[in-house]
Scaffold this active site. Structure first.
Site, PDB file in Angstrom:
ATOM      1  N   ASP A   9      65.744  39.160  28.480  1.00 56.11           N
ATOM      2  CA  ASP A   9      66.889  37.974  28.393  1.00 56.11           C
ATOM      3  C   ASP A   9      66.345  37.149  27.389  1.00 56.11           C
ATOM      4  O   ASP A   9      65.384  37.199  26.840  1.00 56.11           O
ATOM      5  CB  ASP A   9      66.763  37.431  29.860  1.00 56.11           C
ATOM      6  CG  ASP A   9      67.501  36.175  30.017  1.00 56.11           C
ATOM      7  OD1 ASP A   9      68.833  36.272  29.637  1.00 56.11           O
ATOM      8  OD2 ASP A   9      66.909  35.110  30.442  1.00 56.11           O
ATOM      9  N   LEU A  10      67.191  36.277  26.930  1.00 60.08           N
ATOM     10  CA  LEU A  10      67.072  35.421  25.750  1.00 60.08           C
ATOM     11  C   LEU A  10      66.639  33.844  26.160  1.00 60.08           C
ATOM     12  O   LEU A  10      65.516  33.590  26.040  1.00 60.08           O
ATOM     13  CB  LEU A  10      67.908  35.297  24.897  1.00 60.08           C
ATOM     14  CG  LEU A  10      67.987  34.698  23.716  1.00 60.08           C
ATOM     15  CD1 LEU A  10      66.974  34.901  22.631  1.00 60.08           C
ATOM     16  CD2 LEU A  10      69.381  34.294  22.724  1.00 60.08           C
ATOM     17  N   ASP A  11      67.688  33.236  26.653  1.00 62.29           N
ATOM     18  CA  ASP A  11      67.391  31.823  27.116  1.00 62.29           C
ATOM     19  C   ASP A  11      66.308  31.873  28.363  1.00 62.29           C
ATOM     20  O   ASP A  11      66.549  32.329  29.536  1.00 62.29           O
ATOM     21  CB  ASP A  11      68.643  31.143  27.586  1.00 62.29           C
ATOM     22  CG  ASP A  11      69.824  31.149  26.498  1.00 62.29           C
ATOM     23  OD1 ASP A  11      69.715  30.486  25.768  1.00 62.29           O
ATOM     24  OD2 ASP A  11      70.647  31.819  26.622  1.00 62.29           O
ATOM     25  N   THR A  17      66.055  27.443  25.121  1.00 63.98           N
ATOM     26  CA  THR A  17      67.149  26.816  24.747  1.00 63.98           C
ATOM     27  C   THR A  17      67.799  26.034  26.243  1.00 63.98           C
ATOM     28  O   THR A  17      68.676  25.283  26.020  1.00 63.98           O
ATOM     29  CB  THR A  17      68.109  28.106  24.585  1.00 63.98           C
ATOM     30  OG1 THR A  17      67.806  28.934  25.322  1.00 63.98           O
ATOM     31  CG2 THR A  17      67.976  28.240  23.154  1.00 63.98           C
ATOM     32  N   LYS A  45      71.304  28.767  35.304  1.00 65.95           N
ATOM     33  CA  LYS A  45      70.539  29.689  34.433  1.00 65.95           C
ATOM     34  C   LYS A  45      71.032  31.190  34.748  1.00 65.95           C
ATOM     35  O   LYS A  45      71.344  31.675  35.854  1.00 65.95           O
ATOM     36  CB  LYS A  45      69.241  29.585  35.086  1.00 65.95           C
ATOM     37  CG  LYS A  45      68.150  28.573  34.440  1.00 65.95           C
ATOM     38  CD  LYS A  45      66.803  28.875  34.814  1.00 65.95           C
ATOM     39  CE  LYS A  45      65.941  27.862  34.390  1.00 65.95           C
ATOM     40  NZ  LYS A  45      64.604  28.074  34.756  1.00 65.95           N
ATOM     41  N   SER A 114      71.643  39.582  27.292  1.00 68.11           N
ATOM     42  CA  SER A 114      71.983  38.143  27.528  1.00 68.11           C
ATOM     43  C   SER A 114      73.147  37.724  27.937  1.00 68.11           C
ATOM     44  O   SER A 114      74.018  38.194  27.185  1.00 68.11           O
ATOM     45  CB  SER A 114      71.329  37.180  26.259  1.00 68.11           C
ATOM     46  OG  SER A 114      71.986  35.754  26.274  1.00 68.11           O
ATOM     47  N   ALA A 115      73.451  36.519  28.699  1.00 69.06           N
ATOM     48  CA  ALA A 115      74.771  36.540  28.809  1.00 69.06           C
ATOM     49  C   ALA A 115      75.438  35.474  27.877  1.00 69.06           C
ATOM     50  O   ALA A 115      76.509  35.383  27.692  1.00 69.06           O
ATOM     51  CB  ALA A 115      75.027  35.624  30.178  1.00 69.06           C
ATOM     52  N   LYS A 145      75.596  39.053  35.275  1.00 66.23           N
ATOM     53  CA  LYS A 145      74.460  39.266  35.918  1.00 66.23           C
ATOM     54  C   LYS A 145      74.704  38.608  37.426  1.00 66.23           C
ATOM     55  O   LYS A 145      75.442  37.487  37.302  1.00 66.23           O
ATOM     56  CB  LYS A 145      73.113  38.546  35.463  1.00 66.23           C
ATOM     57  CG  LYS A 145      72.728  39.174  34.327  1.00 66.23           C
ATOM     58  CD  LYS A 145      71.669  38.465  33.481  1.00 66.23           C
ATOM     59  CE  LYS A 145      71.337  38.913  32.085  1.00 66.23           C
ATOM     60  NZ  LYS A 145      70.451  38.363  31.382  1.00 66.23           N
ATOM     61  N   GLU A 169      62.915  38.672  32.879  1.00 71.28           N
ATOM     62  CA  GLU A 169      63.923  37.705  33.382  1.00 71.28           C
ATOM     63  C   GLU A 169      63.328  36.269  33.775  1.00 71.28           C
ATOM     64  O   GLU A 169      62.432  36.354  34.544  1.00 71.28           O
ATOM     65  CB  GLU A 169      64.772  38.262  34.116  1.00 71.28           C
ATOM     66  CG  GLU A 169      66.179  38.852  33.787  1.00 71.28           C
ATOM     67  CD  GLU A 169      67.247  37.746  33.367  1.00 71.28           C
ATOM     68  OE1 GLU A 169      66.841  36.657  33.586  1.00 71.28           O
ATOM     69  OE2 GLU A 169      68.090  38.254  32.784  1.00 71.28           O
ATOM     70  N   ASP A 170      64.200  35.305  33.409  1.00 71.44           N
ATOM     71  CA  ASP A 170      63.533  34.093  34.223  1.00 71.44           C
ATOM     72  C   ASP A 170      64.610  33.531  35.104  1.00 71.44           C
ATOM     73  O   ASP A 170      64.657  32.626  35.866  1.00 71.44           O
ATOM     74  CB  ASP A 170      63.581  32.954  33.111  1.00 71.44           C
ATOM     75  CG  ASP A 170      64.635  32.436  32.647  1.00 71.44           C
ATOM     76  OD1 ASP A 170      65.673  33.506  32.311  1.00 71.44           O
ATOM     77  OD2 ASP A 170      65.009  31.159  32.493  1.00 71.44           O
TER      78      ASP A 170
END
Ligand code: G6P
Ligand code: MG
Length: 216
Positions: A9-11, A17, A45, A114-115, A145, A169-170
């Protein structure tokens, strides 16, 4: 090792971010006449832009037309983009670059799942694009997700099976997405939010390939 690919995942996993999303949403809420707290922000999130707006309006007790909602989402995004356009590489989360380097050296494939529709912009800005063999972002998925679509597309792009992937994933919805896709998952954050992951770590500061191998 059975693990052939790592999907990120990115953020909140690669880069922090979340604070910029928060500031931009808070500004919008304040303009609409209500407050928006960090606790409220937790609910956004891993959630798509339009669903985030719906949650924000629900918090403020406001109902709007679809046309107005599209306009507000656009306003929020323009502000968010103005913040991330000023980001510097030191905003990459600690330990991320050295772990990505380790994966490259070990021949383990990598992808972003990522979304966010802004993922390519962020990766370019932080000089991270070349670390990833595939980038599946909010422009390429139709199901949010916890649907596993984003990670299954990542695995397909890397030509590996779901069982050969580990997802980082966070967000709780993201952990669920990985598990729904039949993948292993490492939660980034606290066990209280991500307890269903196979393992939870606070970040990549002291996480190495050796730790990953122990997942087998
Ligand atoms: C990620 C973030 C969410 C954000 C979503 C869409 O999943 O965790 O907070 O709403 O991406 O991001 P975008 O940049 O497309 O508005
Ligand atoms: Mg995230």
């Amino acid at each position: 090792m059975n693990i052939k690919a790592c999907l990120f995942d990115l953020d909140g996993v690669i880069v922090d971010t979340a604070k910029y999303h928060f500031i931009a949403w808070k500004e919008l809420a304040n303009e609409l006449g209500f407050d928006f707290t960090e606790e409220h922000n937790e609910r956004l999130k891993g959630v798509s832009r339009m669903t985030s707006l719906d949650i924000l309006l629900e918090i403020g007790g406001i109902e709007l037309s679809q046309e107005k909602k599209l306009e507000l989402a656009d306003t929020k995004n323009k502000r968010y983009v103005s913040y991330i356009e000023k980001m510097e590489p030191d905003e990459i989360l600690p330990g991320v670059v050295s772990f990505l380097n380790e994966l490259r050296l070990a021949g383990i494939k990598t992808a972003i799942g990522s979304a966010s529709k802004n993922a390519p912009l962020i990766l370019t800005r932080l000089n991270l694009t070349s670390f990833f063999d595939a980038i599946i972002d909010g422009n390429r998925v139709s199901k949010a997700k916890p649907d596993p679509e984003v990670f299954l597309k990542g695995a397909a792009a890397l030509e590996v099976s779901a069982q050969e992937c580990v997802v980082f994933e966070d967000a709780a919805a993201g952990v669920e997405a990985a598990l729904n896709g039949g993948m292993k998952c490492i939660g980034i954050g606290e066990t209280v939010n991500l307890g269903m992951a196979h393992m939870v770590i606070p970040g990549f500061q002291s996480f190495t390939l050796k730790d990953l191998e122990q997942m087998n």
